[in-house]
Enzyme design. Structure first.
Site, PDB file in Angstrom:
ATOM      1  N   TYR A   8       0.843  -1.196   0.000  1.00  0.00           N
ATOM      2  CA  TYR A   8       0.000   0.000   0.000  1.00  0.00           C
ATOM      3  C   TYR A   8       0.883   1.252   0.000  1.00  0.00           C
ATOM      4  O   TYR A   8       0.585   2.238  -0.683  1.00  0.00           O
ATOM      5  CB  TYR A   8      -0.891  -0.031   1.239  1.00  0.00           C
ATOM      6  CG  TYR A   8      -2.036   0.944   1.229  1.00  0.00           C
ATOM      7  CD1 TYR A   8      -3.003   0.904   0.238  1.00  0.00           C
ATOM      8  CD2 TYR A   8      -2.173   1.898   2.238  1.00  0.00           C
ATOM      9  CE1 TYR A   8      -4.064   1.780   0.244  1.00  0.00           C
ATOM     10  CE2 TYR A   8      -3.245   2.772   2.254  1.00  0.00           C
ATOM     11  CZ  TYR A   8      -4.187   2.710   1.262  1.00  0.00           C
ATOM     12  OH  TYR A   8      -5.239   3.584   1.285  1.00  0.00           O
TER      13      TYR A   8
ATOM     14  N   CYS B 264      -8.663   9.816   2.125  1.00  0.00           N
ATOM     15  CA  CYS B 264      -7.950   8.564   1.875  1.00  0.00           C
ATOM     16  C   CYS B 264      -6.526   8.805   1.410  1.00  0.00           C
ATOM     17  O   CYS B 264      -5.589   8.251   1.938  1.00  0.00           O
ATOM     18  CB  CYS B 264      -8.686   7.718   0.849  1.00  0.00           C
ATOM     19  SG  CYS B 264     -10.259   7.162   1.478  1.00  0.00           S
ATOM     20  N   HIS B 265      -6.378   9.607   0.364  1.00  0.00           N
ATOM     21  CA  HIS B 265      -5.043   9.803  -0.193  1.00  0.00           C
ATOM     22  C   HIS B 265      -4.726  11.272  -0.434  1.00  0.00           C
ATOM     23  O   HIS B 265      -3.828  11.601  -1.191  1.00  0.00           O
ATOM     24  CB  HIS B 265      -4.868   8.984  -1.474  1.00  0.00           C
ATOM     25  CG  HIS B 265      -5.182   7.536  -1.259  1.00  0.00           C
ATOM     26  ND1 HIS B 265      -6.412   7.000  -1.527  1.00  0.00           N
ATOM     27  CD2 HIS B 265      -4.439   6.531  -0.736  1.00  0.00           C
ATOM     28  CE1 HIS B 265      -6.410   5.720  -1.194  1.00  0.00           C
ATOM     29  NE2 HIS B 265      -5.239   5.409  -0.709  1.00  0.00           N
ATOM     30  N   GLY B 266      -5.522  12.170   0.170  1.00  0.00           N
ATOM     31  CA  GLY B 266      -5.171  13.590   0.173  1.00  0.00           C
ATOM     32  C   GLY B 266      -5.417  14.361  -1.110  1.00  0.00           C
ATOM     33  O   GLY B 266      -4.567  15.155  -1.512  1.00  0.00           O
TER      34      GLY B 266
ATOM     35  N   PRO C  41      -3.467  13.063  -5.613  1.00  0.00           N
ATOM     36  CA  PRO C  41      -3.285  12.023  -6.626  1.00  0.00           C
ATOM     37  C   PRO C  41      -4.450  11.830  -7.601  1.00  0.00           C
ATOM     38  O   PRO C  41      -4.286  11.159  -8.614  1.00  0.00           O
ATOM     39  CB  PRO C  41      -3.095  10.759  -5.782  1.00  0.00           C
ATOM     40  CG  PRO C  41      -3.830  11.032  -4.513  1.00  0.00           C
ATOM     41  CD  PRO C  41      -3.719  12.510  -4.273  1.00  0.00           C
TER      42      PRO C  41
END
Lengths: 404, 182
Positions: free
Chosen positions: A295, B141-143, B156
């Site tokens: 991950y 979650c991933h910014g 992203p």
């Protein structure tokens, strides 16, 4: 296959069976008389430990299915029902839930053993590839199993992981919709994951049989990496290694049961005790710990497709490892330079595991990139160093290394 | 096996090829139902539209509704938020789009976008104080940061939050009918 057996059927029934299905002499040759190097250390017991974990998972899993309901409106409550109402349901469920993590611990140790002692090298390439295949099947099984309790982490983990496939151009979106059986992770998804989660362990069992078959063709490796040269170098598998393996299994199961009895939620995420809600994403989605290094690699790459390819590549590279390592010396014990990089690789794996659980921002991303470079760099390094490294002198035989 | 130099195909050659061809075509046809059964079924396809009553939504408020099992944001934008989105039409955008093209003519106030992050499908956060660097949405979650037009600005995610096909059936009711790629 049965070449090592000294078994002679003694009674009339065994003689009768031997002529029709020589299964007793085959088992005798493979599991009793099988010549095994006399110098195996405890790192060689993780194969047996993993086997016991697989059996534990299958047995507890079959029992859980008797009480679980694979439907979005009932799944979460049926797991609570198992925990509260079913006789010993809490025990069976805790064994299964923690067993997954302990199974991965055993398999990761088994893989690291293989990496350190060069178990992937000629003539054990197929044995190694079958092992990587088992690892892939385990990851798929564990991922789908984590979805079944239908908590928030189950739901959003499933959403994120299935969405990885949308990164592929053209086929991506139809494939994701096909995996879901709808426009989002929903009941059809839960149903098929349940069916596949039941199927895959038996496929793992099948590949394990091939894995052991391949092992029994080439024979065990050993800590020196020097092949068996005479009978003097070996011991019969039983009783020497049955006892050693069972002792290690017993110690490992005590470790396993400490989690089951005293900290059953240690590996669980608190958010997974909240029922799945498609409209609210938890503030911080983390996969199970055994996926964290991969991950971290996914998130280290700023491009969506690039990240997905890097993550799959981190596993795919294992398939071609036997041909990437150019050194003929199996054991890192005799490779002074490669050994340093092996431990650097281990540090990178652990660091990526830590970073995979950290927020994807700032310095965490920078370090993820550095350790990802070390992870992939290790395989490039093995190719180059094998051509120039001067190994330490090898012992002439296993017996010599044991007695000196 | 003895080799035959006969150029003439035999009846046995014909049987081989015919059997193999029938088998291959048959296997293909047999595989398809097993693959296609996993695609969205009739009951999933039937849940295709969502009606939203927007009369109670206050300026500055974001309401999340469910469309095809996933979140859809209905945002009543303030004057300041519209101006900020319009001003950034010329900024360096990863997925360039004009704010005016993302709302209905004369309905600048109402921004309706999918609530599914274009990165890996989480639902971005739109609660006050957690709307990210561009006051739109922030995906935890991933910014990924989205602006007040739902356009991706940082992080992203590769694309803007998609605008669904919808219509105002009256001044207070919106009917969401379709969403490409969702």
């Amino acid at each position: 296959m049965a070449g090592h057996s000294t078994y002679q059927p003694q009674n009339a029934i065994a003689k009768w069976l031997e002529r029709r299905l020589p299964i007793i002499s085959m088992m005798h040759g493979q599991a009793v008389a099988f010549p095994t190097p006399r110098n195996l250390n405890y790192f060689w017991t993780f194969g047996a430990i993993a086997m016991f974990m697989l059996i534990t998972m299958i047995l507890t899993g079959i029992v859980l299915v008797m009480h679980y309901t694979p439907h979005t409106s009932l799944a979460f409550n049926s797991v609570e029902h198992i925990m509260r109402d079913v006789n010993y349901g809490w025990l069976i469920r805790n064994l299964h839930q923690n067993g997954a993590s302990l199974f991965f611990i055993a398999v990761y140790m088994h893989i690291l053993r293989g990496l350190y002692f060069g178990s992937y090298k000629e003539p054990r390439e197929v044995l190694w590839i079958l092992g990587v295949l088992i690892f892939l099947l385990m990851m798929a099984t564990a991922f789908m199993g984590y979805v079944l309790p239908w908590g928030q982490m189950s739901f959003w983990g499933a959403t994120v992981i299935t969405n990885l496939f949308s990164a592929f151009p053209i086929v991506g979106d139809p494939v994701v919709s096909w995996l879901w059986g709808g426009f989002s992770v929903d009941n059809p998804t839960l149903n098929r994951f349940f069916a596949l989660h039941y199927l895959l362990p038996f496929m793992i069992l099948g590949v394990v049989v091939l894995h052991i078959w391949a092992l029994h063709v080439s024979g065990n490796g050993n800590p020196t990496g020097v092949e068996v040269k005479s009978e003097q170098d070996t011991l019969p598998f039983h009783p020497y290694y049955t006892i050693k393996d069972l002792f290690a299994v017993a110690v490992f199961f005590i470790f396993f049961l400490i989690f089951v009895f005293y900290m059953p939620m240690f590996f669980n995420h608190p958010d997974n005790n909240i029922e799945a809600n498609p409209l609210v994403t938890p503030a911080h989605i983390v996969p199970e710990w055994y996926f964290l290094p991969f991950y971290a690699i996914l998130r280290a790459v700023p491009d969506k497709l690039g990240g997905v390819l890097a993550m799959f590549g981190a596993i795919a590279v294992m398939f071609i490892l036997p041909w990437l390592d150019t050194s003929k010396i199996r054991s890192m014990t005799y490779r002074p330079i490669a050994k340093v990089f092996f431990w650097l690789f281990v540090v990178a794996c652990v660091a990526l595991g830590y970073l995979g659980a950290a927020p994807a921002e700032g310095l965490y991303v920078v370090f993820s990139r550095i350790f990802m470079a070390i992870y992939f760099g290790y395989f490039v390094f093995l190719f180059v160093i094998g051509l120039v490294e001067k190994p330490k002198p090898l012992p002439n035989s296993i017996t010599e290394s044991v007695l000196s | 096996m003895a080799t035959t130099n006969s150029a003439e195909p035999t009846r046995r050659d014909f049987l081989y090829i015919a059997t193999a061809a029938t088998g291959a075509v048959g296997a293909g046809f047999a595989a398809w139902p097993f693959i296609h059964q996993m695609n969205p079924d009739a009951s999933a396809l039937a849940l295709s539209t969502t009606e939203v009553d927007i009369s109670a939504i206050q300026p500055g408020q974001i309401v999340t509704v469910k469309f095809r099992g996933k979140a859809m944001f209905v945002r009543r934008r303030t004057k300041g938020e519209i101006d900020a989105a319009r001003k950034d039409d010329t900024a360096a955008l990863p997925d360039p789009a004009k704010d005016a093209d993302r709302v209905k003519p004369g309905k600048d106030e109402w921004l309706i976008v999918s609530g599914v992050c274009t990165h890996l499908g989480c639902t971005p956060v739109g609660t006050a104080g957690g709307r990210g660097d561009f006051d739109g949405w922030f995906c935890p979650c991933h910014g990924s940061h989205y602006d007040t037009s739902g356009r991706i600005r940082k992080g992203p995610a590769p694309l803007n939050l998609p605008v669904p096909e919808y219509q105002f059936t009256s001044d207070t009711v919106v009917l969401i009918t379709d969403l490409k790629n969702a």
